[in-house]
Design a protein around this motif. Structure first.
Motif, short mmCIF file in Angstrom:
data_model
loop_
_atom_site.label_atom_id
_atom_site.label_comp_id
_atom_site.label_asym_id
_atom_site.label_seq_id
_atom_site.Cartn_x
_atom_site.Cartn_y
_atom_site.Cartn_z
N ASN A 142 0.83 -1.23 0.09
CA ASN A 142 0.03 0.00 0.14
C ASN A 142 0.93 1.27 -0.01
O ASN A 142 0.36 2.41 -0.59
CB ASN A 142 -1.04 -0.12 1.14
CG ASN A 142 -1.89 -1.25 1.21
OD1 ASN A 142 -1.97 -1.73 0.33
ND2 ASN A 142 -2.46 -1.36 2.35
N GLU A 155 -4.54 -0.99 -7.15
CA GLU A 155 -5.33 -2.03 -6.11
C GLU A 155 -5.84 -1.32 -4.79
O GLU A 155 -5.40 -0.12 -4.71
CB GLU A 155 -4.45 -3.18 -5.75
CG GLU A 155 -4.50 -4.33 -6.43
CD GLU A 155 -5.78 -5.05 -6.35
OE1 GLU A 155 -6.49 -4.63 -5.32
OE2 GLU A 155 -6.15 -5.76 -7.20
N LYS A 156 -6.96 -2.03 -4.33
CA LYS A 156 -7.30 -1.29 -2.92
C LYS A 156 -6.32 -1.67 -1.79
O LYS A 156 -5.54 -2.49 -2.07
CB LYS A 156 -8.64 -2.18 -2.45
CG LYS A 156 -8.91 -3.45 -2.78
CD LYS A 156 -7.82 -4.50 -2.13
CE LYS A 156 -7.89 -4.10 -0.60
NZ LYS A 156 -6.77 -5.47 0.08
N PRO A 157 -6.35 -0.91 -0.86
CA PRO A 157 -6.90 0.45 -0.71
C PRO A 157 -6.37 1.46 -1.75
O PRO A 157 -5.17 1.40 -2.00
CB PRO A 157 -6.71 0.79 0.71
CG PRO A 157 -5.30 0.13 1.07
CD PRO A 157 -5.49 -1.13 0.43
N LEU A 158 -7.03 2.64 -2.22
CA LEU A 158 -6.36 3.63 -3.02
C LEU A 158 -5.01 3.76 -2.47
O LEU A 158 -4.16 4.05 -3.03
CB LEU A 158 -7.43 4.54 -3.29
CG LEU A 158 -6.75 5.73 -4.33
CD1 LEU A 158 -6.42 5.05 -5.68
CD2 LEU A 158 -7.91 6.91 -4.35
N THR A 205 -9.96 2.55 -8.86
CA THR A 205 -9.55 1.54 -7.76
C THR A 205 -10.21 0.10 -7.99
O THR A 205 -11.12 0.08 -8.27
CB THR A 205 -10.07 1.90 -6.35
OG1 THR A 205 -9.86 3.39 -6.39
CG2 THR A 205 -9.28 1.28 -5.15
N PHE A 250 -11.79 -2.43 -6.89
CA PHE A 250 -13.02 -2.97 -5.82
C PHE A 250 -13.65 -4.45 -6.43
O PHE A 250 -14.67 -4.25 -6.97
CB PHE A 250 -13.96 -1.95 -5.47
CG PHE A 250 -13.35 -1.14 -4.48
CD1 PHE A 250 -12.57 -1.39 -3.38
CD2 PHE A 250 -13.27 0.24 -4.90
CE1 PHE A 250 -12.26 -0.31 -2.46
CE2 PHE A 250 -12.84 1.22 -3.84
CZ PHE A 250 -12.35 0.92 -2.74
N VAL A 266 -12.11 -2.46 3.85
CA VAL A 266 -12.30 -1.49 2.70
C VAL A 266 -13.42 -2.18 1.54
O VAL A 266 -13.90 -1.54 0.84
CB VAL A 266 -11.05 -0.87 2.10
CG1 VAL A 266 -10.31 -1.89 1.37
CG2 VAL A 266 -11.39 0.34 1.37
N HIS A 267 -13.03 -3.54 1.64
CA HIS A 267 -14.08 -4.41 0.39
C HIS A 267 -15.52 -4.23 1.14
O HIS A 267 -16.25 -4.10 0.30
CB HIS A 267 -13.62 -5.75 0.35
CG HIS A 267 -12.21 -5.98 -0.67
ND1 HIS A 267 -12.26 -5.62 -1.93
CD2 HIS A 267 -11.15 -6.70 -0.58
CE1 HIS A 267 -11.28 -6.08 -2.57
NE2 HIS A 267 -10.47 -6.53 -1.64
N ASP A 310 -16.92 -0.88 0.60
CA ASP A 310 -17.24 -0.53 -0.70
C ASP A 310 -18.40 -1.30 -1.04
O ASP A 310 -19.09 -0.51 -1.72
CB ASP A 310 -16.14 -1.12 -1.40
CG ASP A 310 -16.32 -0.79 -2.83
OD1 ASP A 310 -16.30 0.48 -3.39
OD2 ASP A 310 -16.60 -1.68 -3.63
N GLY A 348 -12.43 5.71 -4.32
CA GLY A 348 -11.23 5.18 -3.52
C GLY A 348 -10.86 6.14 -2.53
O GLY A 348 -10.69 5.67 -1.36
N ARG A 365 -13.47 6.19 0.31
CA ARG A 365 -13.25 5.00 1.44
C ARG A 365 -12.02 5.28 2.02
O ARG A 365 -11.96 5.09 3.32
CB ARG A 365 -13.12 3.73 0.39
CG ARG A 365 -14.72 3.28 -0.06
CD ARG A 365 -14.69 3.01 -1.27
NE ARG A 365 -16.16 2.64 -1.72
CZ ARG A 365 -17.10 3.29 -2.13
NH1 ARG A 365 -17.08 4.68 -1.88
NH2 ARG A 365 -18.36 2.85 -2.50
#
Ligand SMILES: NC(=O)c1ccc[n+]([C@@H]2O[C@H](COP(=O)([O-])OP(=O)(O)OC[C@H]3O[C@@H](n4cnc5c(N)ncnc54)[C@H](O)[C@@H]3O)[C@@H](O)[C@H]2O)c1
Length: 364
Positions: free
Chosen positions: A80, A100-103, A126, A128, A187-188, A191, A339, A342
């Motif tokens: 990240n 990729e998540k998280p932004l 992002t 998700f 975060v998923h 979302d 993103g 979130r």
């Protein structure tokens, strides 16, 4: 159709783990898209992926990949802490970015990324991928058709038992990951809930975090690829809970854990309670059949239905939506705002947990 649409899109992917592999595979299924470059620190894996996917240009460091002048698109599939530097450099170089998540690990990093996308006039998106599940799509259709009425209460969770991604990996470093299961899995779930609820504005959060097992070296995941090691100890939470209010008066409860002693394995879901009906998605071990239940009443009699759903296409759908956005005429509609929203909520949760009180996200 624009001129852009008929040119092959040349893609560079940074990262060779689950995410980098999944993005690479997905791009290769899209007509008119070529992955021409790959970057990652694991020399053996780099060579192996280069061969498997016929990718001509291989680099250890992301900076060397981005120095190429023939990339249209960069996929950021790294730990990240590298999302913001790589994405901003790519956007400033005129590339579109799928991240990729998280932004990002902080709201400030995510804001800088969105600003870079707007300034460059490029797409920032992002990944998700769990929003692209078939059960989520089915339920979204029901919500949008008004079947549940006004959704005033929602619960979302992603809970694992023995699911810490690896002690000493970047995942357990606060500095490198930004947090634990909340920023990783929560975060998923967040979302999915916000997407299903129609993107309500979160105004306040009250969260708590716990680190009961990780610091004692317990709860480590026993399956899956080894994650990039950084030598850090266990610095993040292993459970987070949050209570959130929306501007339109709804409530959202969120739970995320890598390790709890409960009936979970690696499970997630969303429950929606509406003025006309309710619904539950309950996913055990990434299953997709019989995961959705809908609750209504007919002539005063409670009715439960179990709508059939397809599996959904996960990252393949994400990559195709991103490519569609890149090939569209309006890049300004794709600047990473969801993103960022979130990232702000996750950061507010960590701030609330640290302060031991509710935190406001609404503009003062
Ligand atoms: N959407 C999903 O379902 C999903 C699933 C897993 C991971 N992710 C996300 O994907 C990202 C990566 O996770 P992962 O599990 O693949 O991690 P990982 O540790 O398996 O892989 C990270 C990769 O980044 C590369 N990297 C690190 N520093 C680099 C540098 N300086 N230059 C070039 N490459 C560098 C490493 O070499 C490694 O290949 C994270 O943000 C994670 O949250 C998303």
């Amino acid at each position: 159709m624009t001129e852009q649409a008929i040119q092959p899109l040349r893609v560079g992917v940074v990262g060779l783990g689950f995410a980098g592999t999944t993005h690479t595979r997905a791009y290769q299924q899209v007509p008119g898209v070529e992955v021409i470059g790959l970057a990652g620190l694991e020399a053996d894996r780099l060579a192996q992926m280069g061969e498997e996917f016929s990718i001509p240009h291989l680099y250890a460091q992301w900076e060397d990949l981005l120095a190429r002048d023939d990339l249209d698109v960069v996929s950021v599939c790294t730990p990240n802490f590298l999302h913001a530097p790589i994405a901003i450099a790519a956007l400033q170089g005129g590339r579109h970015v799928l991240c990729e998540k998280p932004l990002a690990r902080t709201a400030a990093d995510a804001e800088a990324m969105v600003e870079a996308a707007k300034a460059a006039g490029r797409v920032l998106h992002t990944a998700f991928n769990h929003r692209a599940r078939g059960d989520v799509a089915t339920l979204k259709g029901f919500v949008d058709a008004g079947l549940l009425g006004r959704v005033y209460y929602a619960k979302a969770y992603w809970m694992r038992r023995n699911g810490i991604p690896g002690l000493g990996s970047w995942f357990t470093s606060k500095e490198l990951a930004g947090g634990g299961p909340l920023i990783d899995l929560g975060v998923h779930a967040l979302d999915q809930a916000l997407y299903l609820m129609g993107e309500p504005e979160i105004t306040t959060v009250s969260a708590t975090t716990y680190a009961e097992y990780g610091p004692r070296g317990r709860g480590m995941r026993r399956v899956g690829n080894p994650k990039m090691q950084t030598g850090s100890g266990y610095e993040v939470e292993d459970l987070a809970t949050a209570y959130m209010r929306t501007a339109d008066g709804a409530t959202l409860l969120l739970e995320a854990s890598w390790m709890v002693q409960g009936s979970y394995d690696d499970d997630f879901g969303v429950t929606l309670y509406g003025s006309e009906g309710g619904a539950e998605i309950d996913v055990r071990r990434y299953g997709w059949e019989d995961t959705l239940r809908v609750f209504t009443d007919q002539a005063g009699v409670p009715v439960e239905t179990r709508p059939a759903s397809v599996r959904g296409r996960g990252h393949q759908a994400v990559v195709e939506q991103f490519v569609d956005a890149v090939r569209s005429d309006d890049w300004s509609a794709h600047t990473g705002q969801e993103g960022l929203n979130r990232a702000r909520i996750v950061e507010a949760c960590y701030a609330s947990a640290q302060k031991g009180r509710e935190v406001s996200l609404a503009a003062e």
